[in-house]
Every structure is written in C-alpha cells, then in structure tokens.
Design a protein around this motif. Structure first.
Motif, PDB file in Angstrom:
ATOM      1  N   VAL A 163       0.873  -1.165   0.000  1.00  0.00           N
ATOM      2  CA  VAL A 163       0.000   0.000   0.000  1.00  0.00           C
ATOM      3  C   VAL A 163       0.912   1.217   0.000  1.00  0.00           C
ATOM      4  CG1 VAL A 163      -1.710   1.326   1.289  1.00  0.00           C
ATOM      5  CG2 VAL A 163      -1.873  -1.175   1.215  1.00  0.00           C
ATOM      6  N   SER A 164       0.775   2.063  -1.003  1.00  0.00           N
ATOM      7  CA  SER A 164       1.662   3.223  -1.104  1.00  0.00           C
ATOM      8  C   SER A 164       1.562   4.096   0.149  1.00  0.00           C
ATOM      9  CB  SER A 164       1.274   4.046  -2.337  1.00  0.00           C
ATOM     10  OG  SER A 164       2.193   5.098  -2.541  1.00  0.00           O
ATOM     11  N   PHE A 165       2.721   4.475   0.662  1.00  0.00           N
ATOM     12  CA  PHE A 165       2.821   5.290   1.883  1.00  0.00           C
ATOM     13  C   PHE A 165       2.068   4.661   3.058  1.00  0.00           C
ATOM     14  CE2 PHE A 165       3.663   8.436  -1.486  1.00  0.00           C
ATOM     15  CZ  PHE A 165       4.876   8.941  -1.022  1.00  0.00           C
ATOM     16  N   ALA A 166       2.183   3.334   3.150  1.00  0.00           N
ATOM     17  CA  ALA A 166       1.525   2.636   4.256  1.00  0.00           C
ATOM     18  C   ALA A 166       2.017   3.138   5.604  1.00  0.00           C
ATOM     19  CB  ALA A 166       1.770   1.134   4.136  1.00  0.00           C
ATOM     20  N   GLU A 167       3.275   3.580   5.645  1.00  0.00           N
ATOM     21  CA  GLU A 167       3.839   4.057   6.904  1.00  0.00           C
ATOM     22  C   GLU A 167       3.175   5.350   7.377  1.00  0.00           C
ATOM     23  OE1 GLU A 167       6.239   5.639   3.466  1.00  0.00           O
ATOM     24  OE2 GLU A 167       5.432   3.687   4.074  1.00  0.00           O
ATOM     25  N   LEU A 168       2.457   6.021   6.480  1.00  0.00           N
ATOM     26  CA  LEU A 168       1.747   7.242   6.848  1.00  0.00           C
ATOM     27  C   LEU A 168       0.275   6.978   7.142  1.00  0.00           C
ATOM     28  CD1 LEU A 168       3.185   9.784   4.230  1.00  0.00           C
ATOM     29  CD2 LEU A 168       4.029   9.260   6.531  1.00  0.00           C
ATOM     30  N   GLY A 169      -0.152   5.742   6.931  1.00  0.00           N
ATOM     31  CA  GLY A 169      -1.553   5.397   7.139  1.00  0.00           C
ATOM     32  C   GLY A 169      -1.961   5.618   8.582  1.00  0.00           C
ATOM     33  N   ARG A 170      -2.944   6.488   8.772  1.00  0.00           N
ATOM     34  CA  ARG A 170      -3.340   6.873  10.108  1.00  0.00           C
ATOM     35  C   ARG A 170      -4.176   5.788  10.797  1.00  0.00           C
ATOM     36  NH1 ARG A 170      -7.492  10.431  10.759  1.00  0.00           N
ATOM     37  NH2 ARG A 170      -8.409   9.055   9.213  1.00  0.00           N
ATOM     38  N   ALA A 171      -5.021   5.084  10.037  1.00  0.00           N
ATOM     39  CA  ALA A 171      -5.821   3.988  10.578  1.00  0.00           C
ATOM     40  C   ALA A 171      -5.000   2.710  10.455  1.00  0.00           C
ATOM     41  CB  ALA A 171      -7.148   3.868   9.832  1.00  0.00           C
ATOM     42  N   GLY A 172      -4.150   2.458  11.447  1.00  0.00           N
ATOM     43  CA  GLY A 172      -3.181   1.379  11.350  1.00  0.00           C
ATOM     44  C   GLY A 172      -3.782   0.023  11.063  1.00  0.00           C
ATOM     45  N   GLY A 173      -4.833  -0.354  11.781  1.00  0.00           N
ATOM     46  CA  GLY A 173      -5.452  -1.647  11.567  1.00  0.00           C
ATOM     47  C   GLY A 173      -6.081  -1.764  10.201  1.00  0.00           C
ATOM     48  N   PHE A 174      -6.649  -0.678   9.713  1.00  0.00           N
ATOM     49  CA  PHE A 174      -7.272  -0.665   8.391  1.00  0.00           C
ATOM     50  C   PHE A 174      -6.221  -0.905   7.308  1.00  0.00           C
ATOM     51  CE2 PHE A 174      -9.011   0.977   4.542  1.00  0.00           C
ATOM     52  CZ  PHE A 174     -10.394   0.954   4.638  1.00  0.00           C
ATOM     53  N   VAL A 175      -5.132  -0.158   7.366  1.00  0.00           N
ATOM     54  CA  VAL A 175      -4.084  -0.273   6.352  1.00  0.00           C
ATOM     55  C   VAL A 175      -3.439  -1.651   6.390  1.00  0.00           C
ATOM     56  CG1 VAL A 175      -1.858   0.629   5.577  1.00  0.00           C
ATOM     57  CG2 VAL A 175      -3.646   2.206   6.322  1.00  0.00           C
ATOM     58  N   LYS A 176      -3.172  -2.159   7.601  1.00  0.00           N
ATOM     59  CA  LYS A 176      -2.587  -3.494   7.709  1.00  0.00           C
ATOM     60  C   LYS A 176      -3.532  -4.544   7.146  1.00  0.00           C
ATOM     61  CE  LYS A 176      -0.576  -6.803  10.965  1.00  0.00           C
ATOM     62  NZ  LYS A 176      -0.290  -7.104  12.402  1.00  0.00           N
ATOM     63  N   GLY A 177      -4.832  -4.387   7.420  1.00  0.00           N
ATOM     64  CA  GLY A 177      -5.809  -5.327   6.879  1.00  0.00           C
ATOM     65  C   GLY A 177      -5.827  -5.304   5.366  1.00  0.00           C
ATOM     66  N   LEU A 178      -5.690  -4.101   4.773  1.00  0.00           N
ATOM     67  CA  LEU A 178      -5.634  -3.988   3.320  1.00  0.00           C
ATOM     68  C   LEU A 178      -4.374  -4.628   2.778  1.00  0.00           C
ATOM     69  CD1 LEU A 178      -6.577  -2.925   0.592  1.00  0.00           C
ATOM     70  CD2 LEU A 178      -5.588  -0.698   1.182  1.00  0.00           C
ATOM     71  N   GLU A 179      -3.236  -4.396   3.423  1.00  0.00           N
ATOM     72  CA  GLU A 179      -1.988  -5.001   2.957  1.00  0.00           C
ATOM     73  C   GLU A 179      -2.086  -6.531   2.972  1.00  0.00           C
ATOM     74  OE1 GLU A 179       1.809  -2.233   3.680  1.00  0.00           O
ATOM     75  OE2 GLU A 179       0.976  -3.049   5.526  1.00  0.00           O
ATOM     76  N   GLU A 180      -2.615  -7.077   4.057  1.00  0.00           N
ATOM     77  CA  GLU A 180      -2.755  -8.525   4.162  1.00  0.00           C
ATOM     78  C   GLU A 180      -3.746  -9.054   3.124  1.00  0.00           C
ATOM     79  OE1 GLU A 180      -3.934  -8.888   8.211  1.00  0.00           O
ATOM     80  OE2 GLU A 180      -1.868  -8.805   9.004  1.00  0.00           O
ATOM     81  N   GLY A 181      -4.836  -8.304   2.923  1.00  0.00           N
ATOM     82  CA  GLY A 181      -5.825  -8.722   1.943  1.00  0.00           C
ATOM     83  C   GLY A 181      -5.298  -8.674   0.520  1.00  0.00           C
ATOM     84  N   LEU A 182      -4.516  -7.651   0.210  1.00  0.00           N
ATOM     85  CA  LEU A 182      -3.928  -7.548  -1.125  1.00  0.00           C
ATOM     86  C   LEU A 182      -2.982  -8.708  -1.401  1.00  0.00           C
ATOM     87  CD1 LEU A 182      -3.186  -3.726  -1.408  1.00  0.00           C
ATOM     88  CD2 LEU A 182      -4.588  -5.053  -2.996  1.00  0.00           C
ATOM     89  N   LYS A 183      -2.173  -9.072  -0.403  1.00  0.00           N
ATOM     90  CA  LYS A 183      -1.237 -10.175  -0.597  1.00  0.00           C
ATOM     91  C   LYS A 183      -1.989 -11.475  -0.865  1.00  0.00           C
ATOM     92  CE  LYS A 183       2.806 -12.484   1.360  1.00  0.00           C
ATOM     93  NZ  LYS A 183       2.341 -13.806   0.918  1.00  0.00           N
TER      94      LYS A 183
END
Length: 374
Positions: free
Chosen positions: A337-357
């Motif tokens: 996820v582009s700029f995942a390190e800036l993602g403010r909703a941490g659980g949301f972004v991590k869930g998207l990263e895991e789902g994309l993989k």
C-alpha cells in the motif's frame, strides 16, 4: 453530567476552509462504521468504498458550517457536503431527521474512535470490489452484506454476479475497445483505450507504490521501464494511504490506476486535455495537482509535475462491465500500500496489505504466473 469523560475530535478538509470540532462521550466509543461499496459511493468519491460515522450531537450542540461547503443531493435520502476548494468530502445530512455523519478520513484520529465493522452494498460491485481486498481488520473478519448492513443477505468472499453480462468484452480485446469512466453527475466523462505503442512513449520515475519514498532506494528510472504496463492489455493499479490523499478525498484509502495521457480521450473523441468538464484543480503539494468534480465532488485525477505523460485515475470512476475492480483493464499491485507508513488507521491499512497479498497469491496461482510488478 459534566464529569462524563469525553474525547475531542476534529474534522477538517485538506485546505483548511472547513474545520469542526466536537466531543464524544467515551462510553459511545468506538463509533461503528461500515465500508459502503454502492454505485453512488464509488461515483461521488472515485474510491472503491467510503466510510462515515454518525456525529452524536445533542439538541443545542454546535454544528459544522455547511453553508461554506458545496451541497450535492446524491439521492432522495441524503445530501453530501464537500469543500469547494480542495474537494474533501466531509458530511452527509439525512433528509429523514437531519442527523449528520462525517467522513472518517477527515477526522484527526480514528484509532480508538472508529470501528470498521463490515462491508455493505457489495451487490453493486459485480465482483466484490474492495471487500475482497479487506477481508479483515485487526485480525477480525469483516462481515459482508449484499445491500444494507445487518439486514440484507451476507455474501461470501469471492462472490461475483453469476448472470452472464452480454456487454462483457472479449479478452484479449480488439484494439479499438475503450472503457468509459465518469463521476456521479456525469460532469466529468472520458474514455480509456487499451495499451498501445504510444503507451510506451510515456516517461516516469518509479512511484512510491513500487519503490518506497522513505527508503534508500532511488526512484529514478533511467531506462524508462514501463512500470505502468504490467501486462500488454492492462494498466497498473494501486492503493495509497498518504496523508494528502486521505485529507483531499475524505477517505482512508485512494485507489489509483496509472494511465498514459495518450490513452485517455474525451467523450467527443478528442485527445486528453487539462482540465475538461466540471473539474476543479487543487494543488495539494508543490509537485502535484488533484482534480475533482465541482458538482458532485468526485476525485478524478492526480497529476504529478514530474510525470506529465502519465495520469493517476480514480478507479471508482471506471465503468468496467466485469466489476468495480476492473480486472480486465487493470492489474492490482499486491505487494504494498503506497505510503503505508503514513496510514493513520493502522489496523485498516494493515488489513488492506494482508488482503492484497492474499488476493495476489490467489490470482497468481489461478493464472499460473508470477506478478511482474514485484
């Protein structure tokens, strides 16, 4: 009553024209929300899904200044309000009782304040849309409803409409095939053609999606590898969690397709130009311009000064017969996820990263291929 513990929350647009602070009794937190995938939500945002939470205001409490915002009645149920300068979607006002909801991406915090509980209106996507890419958040599976949350039938992950679509294009496609894209009010309407020889003429450094900006690796692309063309018939698509995208849209994630300007044409078949129809341009940083529809507020393009021959198109505008993910036209980058390190909703972004993989692994196994965007 004055001793009730409360949490102060602020909602604001990207340019700062609209700012509203309110307090929520801690006993009401977290506020529940459902990721909406309906056709209207996608067309008014350019995203694959949107999220809002109700503002628990009591009679006499201050309310946001809606008069400074652009109002758009997207249905007979509610009116949407967005910033006329930067395009941030901020509020929903319901006609039934006048209560207000606020977009989660405009809030100054979501952790401990917002709980993403499930997906709704998946049936509008034809292919499951973003629900297949975000199957869980904080290791908790998200329920998936065909239409209204809690009351409509639940759908399994991987659901797709089974009724054959007579308008579905053949694949590989004929060279003349084009994909229509438009916002909700149709004030912005254009077409995308399949990759061709002109697609390779475009030039661009590597994006953060492929080469993280906050790393020691250079994004320079001296040999002009056409990273935007992962296959001969598809454009690269990806997700972004950066602060600028979130605050400019009002939603946690933006969903972009990277398309050469040479492959975009207007509804009258004329070549792409900046900026047509009902678009308003907003320079969100010194190196880029974002555009949105000044009537319905939909995000349309991200246009970077360093790569004028390639335009980021909001995927929620694509009218692909196969479904919201437009998989016969774009190939989703599943590595980051582009700029995942800036993602403010941490659980949301991590869930998207895991789902994309997971999505990418299943896609590659089905195709018997290796993702060349690695």
């Amino acid at each position: 009553m004055s001793n009730i513990a409360k949490t102060s929350i602020t909602s604001s647009c990207s340019c700062g024209l609209s700012t509203f602070s309110f307090s929520i009794p801690n006993e009401l937190l977290p506020l529940p929300t459902y990721l909406c995938h309906c056709n209207t939500s996608r067309r008014i945002s350019g995203a694959l899904c949107t999220t809002y939470v109700d503002i628990p205001l009591k009679p006499g409490d201050p309310k946001p200044d809606l008069d400074s915002l652009t109002a758009y009645a997207s249905s007979d149920i509610l009116t949407r309000y967005f910033c006329p300068t930067c395009g941030t979607h901020l509020y929903l006002k319901y006609n039934s009782d006048g209560h207000l909801s606020v977009s989660t991406g405009s809030l100054d915090r979501t952790d401990g304040v917002v709980e993403f509980k499930g997906h709704m209106w998946i049936s509008d996507t034809n292919d499951g849309g973003a629900s297949d890419l975000i199957p869980s958040i904080n290791e908790t599976p998200l329920k998936r409803w065909a239409s209204e949350a809690l009351t409509s039938p639940e759908l399994a992950r991987g659901w797709k409409h089974t009724t054959p679509n007579p308008n579905k294009p053949t694949f590989p496609p004929p060279p003349a095939e084009k994909l229509h894209a438009h916002c909700h009010c149709n004030g912005v309407s254009f077409y995308i053609s399949r990759p061709d020889t002109l697609s390779h003429v475009a030039t661009s450094p590597f994006p953060d999606l492929l080469v993280p900006y906050h790393s020691s690796t250079s994004p320079a692309n001296p040999t002009n590898t056409p990273w935007w063309l992962p296959t001969p018939t598809q454009y690269l698509a990806g997700t972004c969690a950066c602060t600028s995208c979130r605050r400019s849209s009002g939603f946690e994630i933006t969903w972009w397709a990277f398309v050469p300007a040479a492959n975009i044409s207007l509804s009258d078949s004329s070549p792409f130009e900046r900026y047509f129809g009902t678009q308003t341009a907003y320079r969100s940083a010194n190196h880029c311009v974002r555009t949105f529809c000044r009537v319905c507020g939909s995000t349309v393009f991200w246009d970077g000064d360093e790569r004028p021959t390639i335009v980021d198109i909001a995927v929620g505008l694509l009218d692909a017969p196969e479904g919201a993910r437009a998989e016969e036209w774009v190939r989703w980058c599943d590595k980051r996820v582009s700029f995942a390190e800036l993602g403010r909703a941490g659980g949301f972004v991590k869930g998207l990263e895991e789902g994309l993989k997971r999505y990418g692994d299943e896609r590659d196994e089905k195709e018997g291929t290796v993702d060349i965007t690695t």
